[in-house]
Structure formats: C-alpha cells, structure tokens
Design an enzyme around this catalytic site. Structure first.
Site, PDB file in Angstrom:
ATOM      1  CG  ASP A 212      -1.798   1.190   1.350  1.00 26.26           C
ATOM      2  OD1 ASP A 212      -2.728   1.288   0.537  1.00 26.26           O
ATOM      3  OD2 ASP A 212      -1.582   2.057   2.232  1.00 26.26           O
ATOM      4  CD  GLU A 248      -2.142   2.659  -3.792  1.00 24.31           C
ATOM      5  OE1 GLU A 248      -3.158   3.296  -4.092  1.00 24.31           O
ATOM      6  OE2 GLU A 248      -1.492   2.889  -2.744  1.00 24.31           O
TER       7      GLU A 248
HETATM    8  C1  AAO Z   1      -8.913   9.073   5.903  1.00 24.21           C
HETATM    9  C2  AAO Z   1      -9.694  10.342   5.638  1.00 24.21           C
HETATM   10  C3  AAO Z   1      -8.746  11.529   5.597  1.00 24.21           C
HETATM   11  C4  AAO Z   1      -7.955  11.604   6.911  1.00 24.21           C
HETATM   12  C5  AAO Z   1      -7.214  10.304   7.089  1.00 24.21           C
HETATM   13  C6  AAO Z   1      -6.413  10.253   8.389  1.00 24.21           C
HETATM   14  O1  AAO Z   1     -10.383  10.224   4.380  1.00 24.21           O
HETATM   15  O2  AAO Z   1      -9.519  12.716   5.430  1.00 24.21           O
HETATM   16  O3  AAO Z   1      -7.027  12.685   6.857  1.00 24.21           O
HETATM   17  O4  AAO Z   1      -8.163   9.224   7.100  1.00 24.21           O
HETATM   18  O5  AAO Z   1      -7.250  10.446   9.491  1.00 24.21           O
HETATM   19  C7  AAO Z   1      -7.757   5.245   2.418  1.00 24.21           C
HETATM   20  C8  AAO Z   1      -8.747   6.331   2.011  1.00 24.21           C
HETATM   21  C9  AAO Z   1      -8.430   7.655   2.676  1.00 24.21           C
HETATM   22  C10 AAO Z   1      -8.311   7.482   4.183  1.00 24.21           C
HETATM   23  C11 AAO Z   1      -7.173   6.498   4.414  1.00 24.21           C
HETATM   24  C12 AAO Z   1      -6.899   6.243   5.896  1.00 24.21           C
HETATM   25  O6  AAO Z   1      -8.732   6.481   0.609  1.00 24.21           O
HETATM   26  O7  AAO Z   1      -9.505   8.557   2.378  1.00 24.21           O
HETATM   27  O8  AAO Z   1      -8.038   8.753   4.802  1.00 24.21           O
HETATM   28  O9  AAO Z   1      -7.547   5.220   3.827  1.00 24.21           O
HETATM   29  O10 AAO Z   1      -8.041   5.818   6.544  1.00 24.21           O
HETATM   30  C13 AAO Z   1      -3.099   8.730  -2.906  1.00 24.21           C
HETATM   31  C14 AAO Z   1      -2.008   7.715  -2.622  1.00 24.21           C
HETATM   32  C15 AAO Z   1      -2.492   6.286  -2.665  1.00 24.21           C
HETATM   33  C16 AAO Z   1      -3.777   6.095  -1.864  1.00 24.21           C
HETATM   34  C17 AAO Z   1      -4.799   7.066  -2.415  1.00 24.21           C
HETATM   35  C18 AAO Z   1      -6.143   6.967  -1.681  1.00 24.21           C
HETATM   36  O11 AAO Z   1      -0.934   7.896  -3.535  1.00 24.21           O
HETATM   37  O12 AAO Z   1      -1.475   5.485  -2.087  1.00 24.21           O
HETATM   38  O13 AAO Z   1      -4.305   8.414  -2.226  1.00 24.21           O
HETATM   39  N1  AAO Z   1      -4.247   4.696  -1.915  1.00 24.21           N
HETATM   40  C19 AAO Z   1      -3.954   3.756  -0.803  1.00 24.21           C
HETATM   41  C20 AAO Z   1      -5.133   2.850  -0.476  1.00 24.21           C
HETATM   42  C21 AAO Z   1      -6.231   3.674   0.153  1.00 24.21           C
HETATM   43  C22 AAO Z   1      -5.763   4.251   1.481  1.00 24.21           C
HETATM   44  C23 AAO Z   1      -4.332   4.589   1.506  1.00 24.21           C
HETATM   45  C24 AAO Z   1      -3.489   4.396   0.435  1.00 24.21           C
HETATM   46  C25 AAO Z   1      -3.761   4.986   2.802  1.00 24.21           C
HETATM   47  O14 AAO Z   1      -5.526   2.175  -1.619  1.00 24.21           O
HETATM   48  O15 AAO Z   1      -7.416   2.921   0.335  1.00 24.21           O
HETATM   49  O16 AAO Z   1      -6.515   5.464   1.779  1.00 24.21           O
HETATM   50  O17 AAO Z   1      -3.352   3.764   3.444  1.00 24.21           O
HETATM   51  C26 AAO Z   1      -3.253  11.974  -7.043  1.00 24.21           C
HETATM   52  C27 AAO Z   1      -1.992  11.208  -6.782  1.00 24.21           C
HETATM   53  C28 AAO Z   1      -2.241   9.879  -6.121  1.00 24.21           C
HETATM   54  C29 AAO Z   1      -3.113  10.088  -4.895  1.00 24.21           C
HETATM   55  C30 AAO Z   1      -4.428  10.751  -5.356  1.00 24.21           C
HETATM   56  C31 AAO Z   1      -5.422  10.944  -4.219  1.00 24.21           C
HETATM   57  O18 AAO Z   1      -4.016  11.340  -8.079  1.00 24.21           O
HETATM   58  O19 AAO Z   1      -1.338  10.970  -8.013  1.00 24.21           O
HETATM   59  O20 AAO Z   1      -0.993   9.332  -5.721  1.00 24.21           O
HETATM   60  O21 AAO Z   1      -3.398   8.801  -4.308  1.00 24.21           O
HETATM   61  O22 AAO Z   1      -4.092  12.016  -5.903  1.00 24.21           O
HETATM   62  O23 AAO Z   1      -4.930  11.864  -3.318  1.00 24.21           O
HETATM   63  C32 AAO Z   1      -6.064  12.872 -11.382  1.00 24.21           C
HETATM   64  C33 AAO Z   1      -4.547  12.719 -11.424  1.00 24.21           C
HETATM   65  C34 AAO Z   1      -4.105  11.704 -10.382  1.00 24.21           C
HETATM   66  C35 AAO Z   1      -4.526  12.226  -9.066  1.00 24.21           C
HETATM   67  C36 AAO Z   1      -6.038  12.269  -9.110  1.00 24.21           C
HETATM   68  C37 AAO Z   1      -6.659  12.687  -7.812  1.00 24.21           C
HETATM   69  O24 AAO Z   1      -6.706  11.662 -11.763  1.00 24.21           O
HETATM   70  O25 AAO Z   1      -4.185  12.291 -12.697  1.00 24.21           O
HETATM   71  O26 AAO Z   1      -2.719  11.508 -10.404  1.00 24.21           O
HETATM   72  O27 AAO Z   1      -6.465  13.196 -10.095  1.00 24.21           O
HETATM   73  O28 AAO Z   1      -6.263  14.002  -7.500  1.00 24.21           O
END
Ligand code: AAO
Length: 450
Positions: A212, A248
């Site tokens: 992850d 990931e």
């Molecule tokens: C939760 C709450 C937060 C709070 C946090 C801590 O939602 O508000 O601050 O708790 O209290 C999951 C949920 C999160 C959650 C977290 C912990 O999705 O909402 O937060 O559990 O409970 C990035 C990472 C990627 C991650 C993804 C969700 O790079 O690793 O965000 N995925 C994994 C898991 C996921 C998990 C975590 C990681 C954490 O699969 O389930 O989170 O363990 C850009 C970047 C990406 C980035 C995205 C989203 O993407 O490139 O790297 O992913 O933004 O931030 C276009 C662009 C594209 C861009 C996208 C979105 O498409 O081309 O690049 O727009 O902006």
C-alpha cells in the site's frame, strides 16, 4: 553446470514478479472487506473449482476503529499494531483461512500497510480493533513498539506536515499522506519491525503482498525491507520461492514519481489501464474499441511483466485514489462485464478481478457523500457474512462480481489461453472487435449500438 547457473540466476531475478499461482491459474480476486471465515469457504466452494489463482485480502493487522463516520472501510488503512486482529477476523481465523485456501491451491496476497500508522488525530473517540493501547498525538504505539523517534516529522518540509504538492518528490515520500503518521523507513529498526510482520505472514503461508502507498516510500527503503523477507512456506511452495510483490504506485503521467522507479522491487499497479479502458468502453473523448489493437505497452503502459492490472479497485470504484469518472464498476454492469472480459481475454499484465459490496451511493454536487460506508454490517458493527443464493449469486449486499457468469467464464478463458499469442485481430473501424489467443481461444466484442 553453466546452464544450471544461468537458470538459477534468472530464477532469482524474476522471483518477486512471479505471482506464485498454480500452473494454469492466471488471475486473483480482491475479496474487499470479506471475513476470513467467508474467504476460507469461498476458496473451497468456488475459487478453486473455478480456476482462480488467489485472493487479495484486506489489511490483516490491527487498525484504528473509527467512530465518526461510523466504521468506514478506510479505517483498515490506519494501523495501530501488527497483531492479526481486525473485523475480518482474529489470528486463529486468519491461519485457518490461509491453510484452507492453500490446501485447495488458491493463494493469499496480503495488503501490507507499512508506509504509516493511523492518522495524527487518531485519538478522539476512537479505539483499536483489539484493544492495543496507542496514543496518536504522541506517536506512541507500544504494541509494535514504535515511538515518536520512528516517524518522519523532522524530514518533512511541507507547511502542514501533510503532502501538499505531488510535484515535490521528497514531500510525497517524507510527509504525511492525508495526515497518516509517516514511518521513518530509513531506520533499520523500523525496517526490521515491518519485515518481522511480513515474515510472520509468510510463515503462516501467504504467497505475496500488495504494498500500500508504495509511492510514498523511497524505492530503496522498500527494497531494504523486501531484502529481509523469507522465502515462502515450503509446506505449499517450492523451496526458494519468493513472495510476489505488487506495489501501489498511482502513475497516470504528469508527476515526477513513476511506476518504473519501483520495478527493482516487484510489479506495480498500472492505473492507466482502468482509466483508459473505461474511457474506451464508455466511448468518451472519441475513443473506440478499434483503437485497442495495440493495447498494452502501445498505450504507454509499463511492460506487461511488471504490471498488475484491474478495471477498478476499492478506491477508484468510489472516487478515492485516481482514475476519475471513466472508471467502470459493477454499478455499470453491462459495460463493466465488457471491460473485465476484455482484460481477461487480452494477454497484457497480471489480472486482478474486483469483488465489492453495495453501499448507498448518493451524489451531491458530483461527489458520492457515502464514499466512506464500510462493509455490510450488523448493528454491533460486525461484518455480515457472505450468504450464497440458490442461483449462486451472493446475498447480504455482497456484489460478488467474480461470481457473475460472464466474469467467471472469462477467468477460465484466460487460464485456457495462457501463454498463447495475441492473434488475428479484426475490427470494423468502430466498436466491433475480435481477436484470438493462438489456436486456443477467440473472442468477439460488439460495443456498437447495432
Ligand atoms: C482518511 C480520511 C482523511 C484523513 C485520514 C487520516 O479520508 O480525510 O485525513 O483518514 O485520518 C484510504 C482512504 C483515505 C483514508 C485512508 C486512511 O482512501 O480517504 O483517509 O484510507 O483511513 C493517494 C495515494 C495512494 C492512496 C490514495 C487513496 O498515492 O497510495 O491516495 N491509496 C492507498 C489505499 C487507500 C488508502 C491509503 C493508500 C492509505 O488504496 O485505500 O486510503 O493507506 C493523485 C496522486 C495519487 C493520490 C491521489 C489521491 O491522483 O497521483 O498518488 O493517491 O491524488 O490523493 C487525477 C490525477 C491523479 C490524481 C487524481 C486525484 O486523476 O491524474 O494523479 O487526479 O487528485
């Protein structure tokens, strides 16, 4: 001797890219948020007889139990300790699942959340899944143990301490991803605690790991941890077999961190795959299936033997992560089956099928306000079991896409044509296409409205 030596070195080099599935089993399924007891049953009653190679499971380690919103699925991504204790089940149930799945030749891939612990605000109103004491404000996790020394705060240079700018590489890797306490993976102590956790799972019998948030770790730090991992348990795997690794890394282009930076460690998740395939099948931006003739590396994807591919995942099926509106999911069942069918027929990448639960999806201003809702659960918060209907579909709001007739049959198709070349492409210049896989299989798609 020379030949032996060559084979041996090649074997070693390729190890972590090999899914370790049994011969003739070419796909895994993500049983998102399923209980270990249900996965054990599913391995025996459905996955083994249908030719599935393995299961990706939700993170097995103890997490933060979140009260507001109530028990979101994403609490599983907030570790509190490495004890095997979650709402999917306890360690006894975990061991039973791995043993029973392995015994029928369906292997288990654990989601390893090792970039961080829980959120920095993880105290208020929340507790841990198995009662381990922790204090997020003080970065104190005695059940591992980690203390404030084991986190990256001093290295992070962003104003808030969170990742604010994905163009800034040190920030993406040293700061907190959405406030999650970022582990200092350059420390030998932290590396060894993570390796100890992963080795514990290997001893129990898992076949590999989804790493992850790999993007948020330095590739060299990931490598240092992987270098400490044992070979797989010889009760089920051949001597010297290495854990399958898929990292990931969200790389849709446009950011300095790329999937290729992680090839040395294992495969990477190819997020362009589902985003582009969704666009084509939806016929957005003038795309059509005829353009899929050079699908794969020809579309700018990572090399096939470095790719883990999927149509949707647990994040982007509900607007988290990346991929955007084009991502196809079970909510668009007809188009979804075509996309998954295409993925399973086409030779590119190692394929993962998604298996979801239904949630009360509700859009306000274009965003799903219920994107947080956890798995089907009872009033005490426990996860509902997966019931099986007379027609083999699932009850209790489990979608079980992997049991949809067309998807299951295409998993079998992929097994049958394994190793056969992509051949005899035909298209009508629009959305009718067909292709073969050597002399073993042939498939026809019609996504024109005639
Ligand atoms: C939760 C709450 C937060 C709070 C946090 C801590 O939602 O508000 O601050 O708790 O209290 C999951 C949920 C999160 C959650 C977290 C912990 O999705 O909402 O937060 O559990 O409970 C990035 C990472 C990627 C991650 C993804 C969700 O790079 O690793 O965000 N995925 C994994 C898991 C996921 C998990 C975590 C990681 C954490 O699969 O389930 O989170 O363990 C850009 C970047 C990406 C980035 C995205 C989203 O993407 O490139 O790297 O992913 O933004 O931030 C276009 C662009 C594209 C861009 C996208 C979105 O498409 O081309 O690049 O727009 O902006």
């Amino acid at each position: 001797m020379g030949v032996y030596f060559l084979l041996f070195t090649v074997g070693l080099c390729w190890a972590q890219y090999n899914p370790n599935t049994q011969p003739g089993r070419t796909s895994i399924v993500h049983l998102f948020e399923w209980r270990w007891a249900d996965i054990a049953l599913e391995c025996e009653r459905y996955l083994a007889p249908s030719g599935f190679g393995g299961v990706q499971i939700s993170p097995p380690n103890e997490n933060l139990v979140i009260a507001d919103p109530s028990r979101p699925w994403w609490e599983r991504y907030q570790p509190v300790s490495y004890k095997l204790c979650t709402r999917s089940g306890n360690e006894t149930e975990f061991r039973d699942m791995v043993t029973r799945c392995n015994n029928v030749g369906v292997y288990v891939y654990a989601d390893a959340v090792v970039n961080h612990m829980c959120g920095g605000n993880g105290g208020a109103g929340n507790h841990s899944a198995c009662g381990s004491y922790f204090n997020a404000e003080k970065e104190d996790f005695p059940a591992v143990p980690y203390s404030a020394w084991d986190f990256n705060d001093a290295k992070c240079k962003s104003r808030s301490g969170d990742i604010e700018d994905y163009q800034d590489v040190p920030q993406v890797r040293n700061c907190r991803l959405v406030n999650l306490l970022d582990l200092a993976l350059e420390k030998n102590y932290v590396r060894s605690k993570i390796a100890e956790y992963m080795n514990y799972l290997i001893d129990i019998g898992v076949a590999g790991f989804r790493i992850d948030a790999a993007k948020h770790m330095w590739p060299g730090d990931v490598k240092a941890i992987l270098d400490e991992l044992k070979d797989l348990n010889t009760k089920w795997f051949s001597a010297g077999a290495k854990p399958f690794i898929y990292q990931e890394v969200i790389d849709l282009g446009g950011e300095p961190i790329t999937g290729s930076q992680y090839f040395g460690n294992g495969r990477v998740t190819e997020f362009k795959y589902g985003a582009k395939l969704g666009t084509v099948i939806r016929k957005w931006n003038g795309e059509k299936m005829a353009y899929l003739k050079n699908w794969g590396e020809g579309w700018g994807f990572v090399p096939s033997d470095r790719a883990l591919v999927f149509v949707d995942n647990h994040d982007n099926q509900r607007g988290h992560g990346a991929g955007g509106a084009s991502i196809l999911t079970f909510w668009d069942a007809r188009l979804y089956k075509m996309a998954v069918g295409f993925m399973l027929a086409h030779p590119y990448g190692f394929t993962r099928v998604m298996s979801s639960y239904r949630w009360p999806r509700y859009f306000e201003n274009g965003a799903d306000v219920n994107d947080w809702v956890g798995p089907p659960s009872n009033s005490d918060g426990s996860t509902k079991s997966v019931t099986i209907n007379a027609d083999t579909t699932c009850g209790n709001d489990w979608v079980c896409e992997h049991r949809w007739r067309q998807i299951r049959n295409m998993v079998v198709f992929r097994n049958v044509v394994d190793g056969q070349p992509f051949s005899n492409w035909w298209d009508n210049g629009s959305n009718q296409v067909a292709f073969g896989r050597g002399n073993r299989g042939f498939i026809v798609f019609n996504n024109d409205d005639w």
